[in-house]
Write a protein that holds these residues in place. Sequence first.
Motif, short mmCIF file in Angstrom:
data_model
loop_
_atom_site.label_atom_id
_atom_site.label_comp_id
_atom_site.label_asym_id
_atom_site.label_seq_id
_atom_site.Cartn_x
_atom_site.Cartn_y
_atom_site.Cartn_z
N GLU A 1 5.73 -7.82 -5.74
CA GLU A 1 7.11 -7.85 -5.21
C GLU A 1 7.88 -6.60 -5.62
OE1 GLU A 1 9.18 -11.50 -6.17
OE2 GLU A 1 11.11 -10.55 -5.77
N THR A 2 7.62 -6.10 -6.82
CA THR A 2 8.25 -4.84 -7.25
C THR A 2 7.91 -3.76 -6.24
OG1 THR A 2 7.78 -5.54 -9.52
CG2 THR A 2 8.53 -3.28 -9.22
N PHE A 3 6.63 -3.65 -5.91
CA PHE A 3 6.21 -2.62 -4.95
C PHE A 3 6.88 -2.83 -3.59
CE2 PHE A 3 2.25 -1.79 -7.60
CZ PHE A 3 2.58 -0.47 -7.87
N ALA A 4 6.96 -4.10 -3.15
CA ALA A 4 7.50 -4.36 -1.81
C ALA A 4 8.94 -3.89 -1.69
CB ALA A 4 7.38 -5.85 -1.48
N LYS B 1 -7.71 5.03 8.37
CA LYS B 1 -8.04 5.58 9.68
C LYS B 1 -6.93 6.50 10.18
CE LYS B 1 -10.25 3.82 13.81
NZ LYS B 1 -10.32 2.60 14.62
N LEU B 2 -5.69 6.11 9.91
CA LEU B 2 -4.57 6.94 10.36
C LEU B 2 -4.23 8.04 9.36
CD1 LEU B 2 -2.08 4.40 11.98
CD2 LEU B 2 -3.90 5.71 13.03
N GLY B 3 -5.00 8.14 8.29
CA GLY B 3 -4.75 9.20 7.31
C GLY B 3 -3.56 8.93 6.42
N LEU B 4 -3.11 7.67 6.37
CA LEU B 4 -1.97 7.34 5.52
C LEU B 4 -2.43 7.00 4.11
CD1 LEU B 4 -0.13 5.29 8.24
CD2 LEU B 4 0.53 7.54 7.36
N LEU B 5 -3.72 6.79 3.98
CA LEU B 5 -4.38 6.71 2.68
C LEU B 5 -5.58 7.63 2.79
CD1 LEU B 5 -4.56 2.90 1.75
CD2 LEU B 5 -3.10 4.62 0.70
N GLY B 6 -6.07 8.10 1.67
CA GLY B 6 -7.24 8.97 1.74
C GLY B 6 -6.90 10.37 1.26
N GLU B 7 -7.51 11.36 1.89
CA GLU B 7 -7.31 12.74 1.43
C GLU B 7 -6.23 13.44 2.24
OE1 GLU B 7 -10.65 11.38 1.19
OE2 GLU B 7 -9.86 11.31 -0.86
N ASP B 8 -5.51 14.31 1.56
CA ASP B 8 -4.56 15.21 2.21
C ASP B 8 -3.57 14.46 3.11
OD1 ASP B 8 -3.39 17.62 2.76
OD2 ASP B 8 -4.81 18.15 4.36
N ILE B 9 -2.90 13.48 2.53
CA ILE B 9 -1.99 12.63 3.31
C ILE B 9 -0.80 13.47 3.83
CG2 ILE B 9 -0.51 10.58 3.21
CD1 ILE B 9 -2.39 9.57 0.95
N PHE B 10 -0.47 13.32 5.07
CA PHE B 10 0.60 14.11 5.73
C PHE B 10 0.41 15.61 5.50
CE2 PHE B 10 3.09 10.05 5.08
CZ PHE B 10 3.10 9.69 6.41
N LEU C 1 0.84 -1.21 0.00
CA LEU C 1 0.00 0.00 0.00
C LEU C 1 0.87 1.25 0.00
CD1 LEU C 1 -2.77 -0.90 2.64
CD2 LEU C 1 -2.67 -1.46 0.20
N GLU C 2 1.91 1.24 0.84
CA GLU C 2 2.80 2.41 0.94
C GLU C 2 3.46 2.69 -0.41
OE1 GLU C 2 6.00 2.06 3.78
OE2 GLU C 2 6.58 4.16 3.52
N ALA C 3 3.94 1.60 -1.04
CA ALA C 3 4.63 1.77 -2.33
C ALA C 3 3.67 2.27 -3.41
CB ALA C 3 5.26 0.45 -2.75
N MET C 4 2.44 1.81 -3.36
CA MET C 4 1.46 2.27 -4.37
C MET C 4 1.19 3.76 -4.20
SD MET C 4 -1.26 -0.88 -4.51
CE MET C 4 -2.31 -0.15 -5.77
N ALA C 5 1.14 4.21 -2.95
CA ALA C 5 0.91 5.64 -2.72
C ALA C 5 2.11 6.45 -3.23
CB ALA C 5 0.67 5.90 -1.23
N ILE C 6 3.32 5.91 -3.00
CA ILE C 6 4.53 6.59 -3.50
C ILE C 6 4.47 6.68 -5.02
CG2 ILE C 6 7.04 6.41 -3.74
CD1 ILE C 6 7.08 5.14 -0.92
N ALA C 7 4.10 5.56 -5.64
CA ALA C 7 4.00 5.54 -7.11
C ALA C 7 2.94 6.53 -7.58
CB ALA C 7 3.67 4.13 -7.59
N TYR D 1 -5.55 7.26 -7.55
CA TYR D 1 -6.27 6.04 -7.25
C TYR D 1 -5.48 4.82 -7.69
CZ TYR D 1 -10.27 3.27 -5.99
OH TYR D 1 -11.07 2.37 -5.34
N GLY D 2 -5.57 3.79 -6.89
CA GLY D 2 -4.88 2.56 -7.22
C GLY D 2 -5.81 1.37 -7.12
N TYR D 3 -5.60 0.40 -8.01
CA TYR D 3 -6.33 -0.86 -7.92
C TYR D 3 -5.35 -1.98 -7.57
CZ TYR D 3 -10.24 1.19 -10.57
OH TYR D 3 -11.29 1.95 -10.99
N ILE D 4 -5.78 -2.86 -6.72
CA ILE D 4 -5.02 -4.10 -6.53
C ILE D 4 -5.84 -5.20 -7.18
CG2 ILE D 4 -4.01 -5.73 -4.90
CD1 ILE D 4 -3.76 -3.45 -2.91
#
Lengths: 597, 229
Positions: A324-327, A256-265, A217-223, A231-234
């Motif tokens: 695995e690329t993302f990981a 919930k922690l705002g690490l995905l969604g709107e206005d991240i960090f 998930l983290e890598a997809m957000a970076i990408a 938006y990303g699909y798995i």
Amino acid sequence: MSNFRMHLLVCGGTGCTASDSLELVKMLKESIKKHEITNEVEVVVTGCFGFCEKGPILKVYPDNVFYITVKPEDAEEIITEHVIKGRKVERLLYVEPNTKKRLEGQKSIPFYKKQIRIALRNCGFINPEDINEYIAADGYQALAKCLTEMSPDEVIDTVVQSGLRGRGGGGYPTGLKWKYTRQNQSDEKYIICNADEGDPGAFMDRSILEGDPHSVLEAMAIAGYAIGAQYGYIYIRAEYPLAISRLEIAIKQARKLGLLGEDIFSTGFNFNIGLRYGAGAFVCGEETALIHSVEGKRGEPSSKPPFPAQRGVWDKPSCVNNVETFANIPPIFLKGPAWFKKIGTEKSPGTKVFALAGKVNNVGLVEVPMGITLREVIFDIGGGIKNNKRFKAVQTGGPSGGCITSENLDIPIDYESLSSIGSMMGSGGMIVMDEDNCMVDIAKFYIEFTKDESCGKCTPCRIGNTRMLEILEKITKGNGTEQDLKDLVELGDVIKDTSLCGLGQTSPNPVLSTLHYFQDEYLAHVRDKHCPAGVCQALFSFRILPEKCVGCTACARICPAHCIEGERKKVHVIDQSRCIKCGACYNTCKFNAIEKG
Amino acid sequence: MGLINVTINNQTIAVEEGTTILEAAKKLDIRIPTLCYLNLEHVKTVNGSASCRVCVVEIEGRRNLAPSCATPVSEGMVVRTNTLRCIKARRLVVELLLSNHPTDCLICEKNLNCELQSLAAELDIRRIKFHGVRATHEKDISSKAIIRNMDKCILCRRCETMCNEVQTVHVYSAVNRGFDTFIAPALNLPMDKSICTFCGQCVSVCPTAALTVVNEARDGGHGKNGSCS
Ligand SMILES: Cc1cc2nc3c(=O)[nH]c(=O)nc-3n(C[C@H](O)[C@H](O)[C@H](O)COP(=O)(O)O)c2cc1C
Ligand code: SF4
Ligand code: SF4
Ligand code: SF4
Ligand code: SF4
Ligand code: SF4
Ligand code: FES
Ligand code: FES
């Protein structure tokens, strides 16, 4: 993980769950309660350790003691002996097969010694259902760094510099793919994680998603930040319920922690992820077919160009990367591209996860630096061939890879080397074969798989693979000719040369590579009507050797066809016309008096 | 739009960006055999399935052959359409199609008016090297207008493009996978139960006798829904 004196990491991967690891967890928890040490010890259900062959796995942290094949009834002893009294449970330690020594640390076990874990770094270490454990293991720091300190172009440059190449099969440089997708202007773009994993026997991606979903998930957000997607699909196969449920939990926790969604960090960057389910068709892992499937259309590839980076989901620029690329992405940002580039080889930096299977002692999931030799993987990590049989070949690259023989065991594993010997990296299947495997039969098995998985769109793959299978069936039934071997090469070459997608472009590889390296075995089938490995039923028989038979009658009693005759203490004889070649007599005879050939 | 230089069989030409190799070759009077490709210029629709693989050509620097009908030219591209490798591949592809095709040209409605037949003749195919199972499907004679004989379908997908993109009726799609794939109305319904309007356009683009119209005199039907205007 800091409040507890000790953690018991129990594997909750698919393999260990199947051998009752969750029952073990229950028993451990009960015992902990009984001994009133609930605030001292915590049981953590982790992802796969890779050593599924010896599961269920239990690792004691921080003591670093690695227990194998732990049964639910061992729980009490582990708690009373190890946890309370600090005495290791010797009988649950790994026994080194050569020295017969019991080894306690994970790193000291040969299976792990040569492994370097980047993509699998958190598998078997954190609880995949708790985002806080991922965060404690530096999770989401890479995303924070990208969003707050780097421009999208800098993010892409970092990935380019790392030299990371796609782990889904093609080996395309990930940084370049991101760059092209960024360059294509559009109001909407998409990140797609390819978790279709259709190779029979492969479970690299499943293990990552089950053991460390947040890293993907983290890598997809970076990408997404890098290419300008929100938006990303798995795309995950529906047969992976555990991975799906862990992903669902992870997405919920991250939102919930705002690490995905709107206005991240608080950077104004928005990114959301949704799941799409595949019905298990192998070809749906091909990126254009996958895109059509995400759109709800028939999962059928289409001609490239246009590439997904130009026209992907809903005709918008899309970046498709493998799990695995993302990981590999978060560690590249945390430790720097130079660190990553130092691992592996010049042209193929980093590591690769392989699903080691077949006739090796240690089957399981291994992550090794690129450039390691096949010999090291099979003999050092894999512990050599089962039952002291002779190594015959190793098949890499999944159903459309090629077979590699002992003469090439010392080539370094990387994209180019494997292609140069008629195989490929693929997504990481590695199946070891021994002297009992018939290579014609193996080739037939693979072509049967690809023939069944062909989408049927283009002529060479749809009809050509069927014709190849028919010829191989003819050969294994004893009706083949030398002309058939020539026809197989001609057909195979043209199917590879003219097929529309990667499936057809590689499907003849197992046939062509075995024809090349095991020509004698093919010739034995067509010329001598003989299957040297004793696999093709029509081409071998069982014979009782008169000089060895003592007339114990064991074979005659076990024969389901009642076709062995002979009196007690007299030489027995098989009536070949009625023999069904089940092999029961061969396996029963204690005097090695029955010959197969 | 920019112009792109491409060399085909040693002749160089500048064409507009987005032009396919097939179109560029045509400008140079170089003929590349095709089968699934269909350019319906009047309705600005191309059947770009690139599924038959008959039009494959060699491109310098590319590992495998490329379908000329679906591959756009790029600057400096060097193409060869008539090498032994192309010709052999093309012939084998057609042989494979024929190996899964009834050989009843003599009594076939499309005899002498069939694109598959003339292609086989053009490529001088005089025998079929590979034999094996042949896909068989029940003939759909349910409607009074169109007969579907999927045994003769070569999966060019033209009917799909015509019905879905031009007529926007969306009758056809591919069913099943691999060797068992065929084209059918949704849920594999017979034509008379499908949403077909019997405009007949799919029949007019079908290169073989997979889709034909009911011939009253021959088939004894009462073609009420015969054709559309
Ligand atoms: C028949 C076929 C099946 C494939 N299956 C998968 C798959 O299961 N998972 C995957 O990541 N890539 C698969 N690929 C490769 C994808 O098309 C694509 O190259 C890949 O997802 C790109 O990601 P990467 O650059 O990170 O490797 C497959 C390709 C073909 C031709
Ligand atoms: S190569 Fe096979 S899987 Fe790929 S498009 Fe052609 S028929 Fe479908
Ligand atoms: S192989 Fe099976 S059927 Fe044949 S003789 Fe032995 S036991 Fe009987
Ligand atoms: S469709 Fe064409 S090739 Fe097929 S039988 Fe009829 S005429 Fe012959
Ligand atoms: S006749 Fe029916 S199936 Fe054919 S194009 Fe018209 S509506 Fe579509
Ligand atoms: S029915 Fe005719 S037009 Fe449709 S795919 Fe088959 S051959 Fe092509
Ligand atoms: S599932 Fe437990 S080690 Fe793989
Ligand atoms: S004509 Fe180009 S692929 Fe069919």
